[in-house]
Structure formats: structure tokens, C-alpha cells
Scaffold this active site. Sequence first.
Site, PDB file in Angstrom:
ATOM      1  N   CYS A 140       0.526  -1.156   0.070  1.00 55.59           N
ATOM      2  CA  CYS A 140      -0.337  -0.085   0.111  1.00 55.59           C
ATOM      3  C   CYS A 140       0.946   1.344   0.104  1.00 55.59           C
ATOM      4  CB  CYS A 140      -1.197   0.198   1.258  1.00 55.59           C
ATOM      5  SG  CYS A 140      -0.213  -0.600   2.787  1.00 55.59           S
ATOM      6  N   ARG A 168      -0.314   3.552   9.844  1.00 61.63           N
ATOM      7  CA  ARG A 168      -0.708   3.530  11.024  1.00 61.63           C
ATOM      8  C   ARG A 168      -0.458   2.295  11.470  1.00 61.63           C
ATOM      9  NH1 ARG A 168      -0.538  -1.202   8.776  1.00 61.63           N
ATOM     10  NH2 ARG A 168      -1.699  -2.152   7.521  1.00 61.63           N
ATOM     11  N   HIS A 219      -2.440   5.618   6.367  1.00 64.86           N
ATOM     12  CA  HIS A 219      -1.185   6.048   6.173  1.00 64.86           C
ATOM     13  C   HIS A 219      -0.840   7.485   5.850  1.00 64.86           C
ATOM     14  CE1 HIS A 219       1.066   1.741   7.126  1.00 64.86           C
ATOM     15  NE2 HIS A 219       0.340   1.563   5.706  1.00 64.86           N
TER      16      HIS A 219
END
Length: 337
Positions: A140, A168, A219
Site C-alpha cells: 500500500c 498506521r 498511512h
Amino acid sequence: MSAKIAINGYGTIGKRVANAVTLQKDMEIIGVTKTRPTYEAWEALRNGFKLFTPAERVPVLEEAGLEVSGTQEELIEEADLVVDCTPGKFGAQMAELYRSKGTKAIYQGGEKHGTAGVSFNAYTCYEQAIGQDHVRVVSCNTTGLARSLYPLHKEGLVRNVLATMIRRSADPGDSKRGPINAIEPSLKVPSHHGPDVLTVIPDIHINTVAVKVPTTIMHMHANAVYLTRDVTPEEVISLWEPYRRLMLIDGFKGMGSTAQVMEMARDLNRPFSDLYEIAIWRDGVHVDHGVLYFFQAVHQESDVIPENVDCIRAMLQIQNDPQTSIDMTDRTMGIWR
Ligand code: NAD
């Protein structure tokens, strides 16, 4: 005829890829696997997917009342391509099974580049996955960096990048991971993200540092791009605008945090309330002394989902033109403007 796709590991990423594949005309899900009888196994059946599991797990799932259509091996054998969505590092173990069955496989970002030998991002390197048997869709965070840096790099603007990854600590459904009250730096510099970007943009200079913070929803990347020439923030924004998988957002319109970005995403009424696009704050773009600064937010559970769909098309040579595949995926998934 639509391509037969199997999902191995119906978890956070697996259920989303399964859903996205069902939206496409040129591919279909022939089954998904679960190893444990968690609620997601019932969800899979409720969503119309056939359930498979490793042979030794069949009694466990059946005793729990689940209808099992066959073994993981049988599913993989029948599929044209398996999307491995097992937890990080499991994919490398599964690779032998995929290879022994002669089934093409996509791995996720929790695997090392070497597991497949080819890494994928639709904007930067679609072509290198065409016809391949084993490909990894990068993580990601790497997807986020690749998407926003590529338009700048293509324009010859990037001398060097320093990206600070504010990560995160866990996904929203994961109550076991932390930290829950600390900020945890990755003391390995560069963090693995920088080298990983090179697997999809080989000729870029990038360093990354990373810290984990107690949040679950997104994030955040705070990026500094050392430029080869002077540009204005407006020029940079105009380079990003044609790319639908980047979303330019305005902090001054009440989107000053990841909480508000994900609230906006919920308003889009997409499956799982996902935000496939990388959100870049337009009013946070700043250029000073030859350095471009910007912030971007990454919905970790979903930005890689359209990439998986495009990767399927490339590997099975359903579509050799990147933009045609990207357009098909974006239209069907509602990433369209
Ligand atoms: P997850 O734990 O949510 O889901 C994994 C699923 O695989 C679970 O349903 C689990 O029961 C199943 N499973 C476990 N062992 C299995 C086996 N041997 N055979 C079949 N199924 C098995 O994990 P996830 O977050 O979806 O991550 C999957 C991959 O995607 C990892 O490589 C991860 O690094 C990557 N990824 C995750 C995120 C994210 O934010 N969650 C983002 C991008 C990439």
C-alpha cells in the site's frame, strides 16, 4: 470467455479483490479459501463465492456448518490465476504449490520482490507484467509513493526524494497489534519502502524513513522532493490531475485530517467504504529553494485493489494496453471523473 480467478486468503485484501473482480466483465471468481471458520467464511458464502480450504481443514470448516466446495489444491488447479492474499510471508510458502499446479499467481506487498521476481504498479510498469506467471503487487505504501512520484519523475523533475512514512499501526479490524500509546520509529534507514519503490520505478533516487503511530485508518506520507528545476505548486498539481488514482483534496474544505478524509470516503458509498485513490492535500503543496513538499494519505486496505485487477489483465494478456485496462478498472470501481 472470462478468466477463472481464485482468491487464496479471504481477509482484508482478499475480500476486496474478490469484490473488484466480480465487477469486471473479463474475469470471474471461481472460489475463495479460508483456513478458519471465522465470520468472513460466512460472508464469502453470503456473497456468492464458493469456499475452499486445505484438505486437512475441511472437517473443521464443515463441523462449523460451512459448505465447503473442495480443497485449496483443487481450486488452484482449476484457476487460470490465483491472487494470493495470505498474510505476509505466507505467499512465499504457497509459491511452490502454485508452481507445481502451473497456475499463475499474484502476490501482495507482504512478500519480498524475489518471491515473484516481477513487481507491479499499473502506472509505472504495467508492461513488465504482461504474460508473466508470477508477479507481486507492491504494498500500500509503495503503491502510494509510486503513484504520486511517477508523474513528477516522468517529467524529469525528481533529483532525489525523502519520504517520511507515518504508518498506521494496525488495520481497523486488528485488535492485537500496536503500539496503542507510543510512536515507534523504524531504526533501519532507509525503511524498506524506499528500496521497494525501485522495484516499480528503477531509476528514481529515493530514501524513506518510517514511524508507526497509534491509528488504524490510514498511512500519511510527508514528502520532500529535491527538484531538478524550479516549478510552481500549480504546475505540480497540473501534472497530478490527469491521474485518477490520485485525488487532490482541500484541507480548507474541512479535510484537515485522515479522519475527515475517511469520512468523505464513506460518503462515496463504495464497498467497504474504501478510498482507492491516494489523497494529496492541494493546499499543502509547497515549493521552497528547489524542494517540493507535499502530504499524502493512503487507505492501506484498498489502494492496491485496482492494481490487482490490472495485474490480472496484464498477466493473462487479456489487455496489453495499460491505459485501456486502467480505464476499465476505474470505470467499474467508480474511480471515475
Ligand atoms: P489478513 O490477515 O487480513 O488476511 C489473510 C487471510 O488469509 C485470512 O483470511 C487468513 O485466514 C487467510 N490465511 C492464512 N493462512 C492461510 C493459508 N495457508 N491458506 C489460505 N489462507 C490463509 O491479511 P491482509 O491484511 O489481507 O494481508 C494479505 C497480504 O496483503 C499481505 O501480504 C499483506 O502484507 C498485504 N497487504 C496488506 C495491506 C493491509 O493494509 N491490510 C495492504 C497492502 C498489502
